[in-house]
Design an enzyme around this catalytic site. Structure first.
Site, PDB file in Angstrom:
ATOM      1  N   CYS A  27     -13.940 -34.974  25.830  1.00 36.64           N
ATOM      2  CA  CYS A  27     -13.283 -33.799  26.387  1.00 36.64           C
ATOM      3  C   CYS A  27     -12.787 -34.098  27.802  1.00 36.64           C
ATOM      4  CB  CYS A  27     -14.240 -32.605  26.390  1.00 36.64           C
ATOM      5  SG  CYS A  27     -14.725 -32.092  24.733  1.00 36.64           S
ATOM      6  N   GLU A  73     -25.290 -28.395  23.770  1.00 36.65           N
ATOM      7  CA  GLU A  73     -26.549 -27.809  23.309  1.00 36.65           C
ATOM      8  C   GLU A  73     -26.563 -27.679  21.791  1.00 36.65           C
ATOM      9  OE1 GLU A  73     -24.295 -26.674  25.559  1.00 36.65           O
ATOM     10  OE2 GLU A  73     -25.140 -24.947  26.574  1.00 36.65           O
ATOM     11  N   CYS A  99     -23.766 -20.990  27.258  1.00 40.08           N
ATOM     12  CA  CYS A  99     -23.030 -19.765  26.920  1.00 40.08           C
ATOM     13  C   CYS A  99     -23.924 -18.887  26.044  1.00 40.08           C
ATOM     14  CB  CYS A  99     -21.734 -20.118  26.188  1.00 40.08           C
ATOM     15  SG  CYS A  99     -21.985 -20.757  24.513  1.00 40.08           S
ATOM     16  N   CYS A 102     -24.714 -20.502  22.527  1.00 40.30           N
ATOM     17  CA  CYS A 102     -25.724 -21.551  22.610  1.00 40.30           C
ATOM     18  C   CYS A 102     -27.090 -20.955  22.946  1.00 40.30           C
ATOM     19  CB  CYS A 102     -25.322 -22.622  23.620  1.00 40.30           C
ATOM     20  SG  CYS A 102     -23.968 -23.669  23.023  1.00 40.30           S
ATOM     21  N   TYR A 120     -22.059 -21.620  35.315  1.00 44.34           N
ATOM     22  CA  TYR A 120     -20.814 -21.209  34.682  1.00 44.34           C
ATOM     23  C   TYR A 120     -20.487 -19.815  35.184  1.00 44.34           C
ATOM     24  CZ  TYR A 120     -17.348 -20.497  30.999  1.00 44.34           C
ATOM     25  OH  TYR A 120     -16.185 -20.259  30.315  1.00 44.34           O
TER      26      TYR A 120
END
Length: 143
Positions: A27, A73, A99, A102, A120
């Site tokens: 990524c 995760e 998040c 997850c 985040y």
């Protein structure tokens, strides 16, 4: 060394290892790594990326993350499902805060502690983990 400072030193080491593991991600927008540790043994690892068999391209032509990219995760937790290990009462080390999706997996996997190093913008995942009684530890990389 007292037990609290010994645990912090271990947490920092495992987070550094998760950060190195993140380098495996293809990524471009963000590389995230995760390790699941139980009784001082790494039982699973993961990084964000596409599912097995897909091309290793995480972003579309506009630079947006493709919807089927798995979070670090989720990759680490699903690897546990394919092994003889289990994650009950383990610690998840992840380079970015989980998040909400997850967080649900973390709760269901029986993970008791989450240690992360990058905040985040959304806190709903962390909030859910705390609501479930999971110990959440933030270690700032800048310290």
């Amino acid at each position: 060394m007292n037990p609290v400072s010994k645990q912090k030193a271990l947490d920092e080491r495992y987070l550094r290892m998760a950060r190195i593991w993140a380098e495996n991600s293809y990524c471009r927008r963000r590389q995230v790594g995760a390790l699941i540790v139980k009784e001082k043994m790494i039982i699973s690892d993961g990084y964000n990326g596409t599912p097995v068999g897909f091309e290793n391209v995480c972003e579309d032509e506009c630079g947006e993350t493709k919807p089927y990219v798995l979070h670090a995760e989720a990759n680490a937790i699903t690897k546990i499902a394919c092994s003889n290990n289990n994650s009950k009462d383990s610690t998840l080390y992840v380079t970015a805060s989980p998040c909400i999706e997850c967080a649900k997996l973390i709760i269901q996997a029986g993970i008791k502690r989450v240690v992360y190093s990058e905040q985040y913008r959304l806190t709903d995942g962390i909030d859910l983990l705390r609501r479930a009684g999971i110990e959440v530890v933030y270690l700032d990389w800048e310290e």
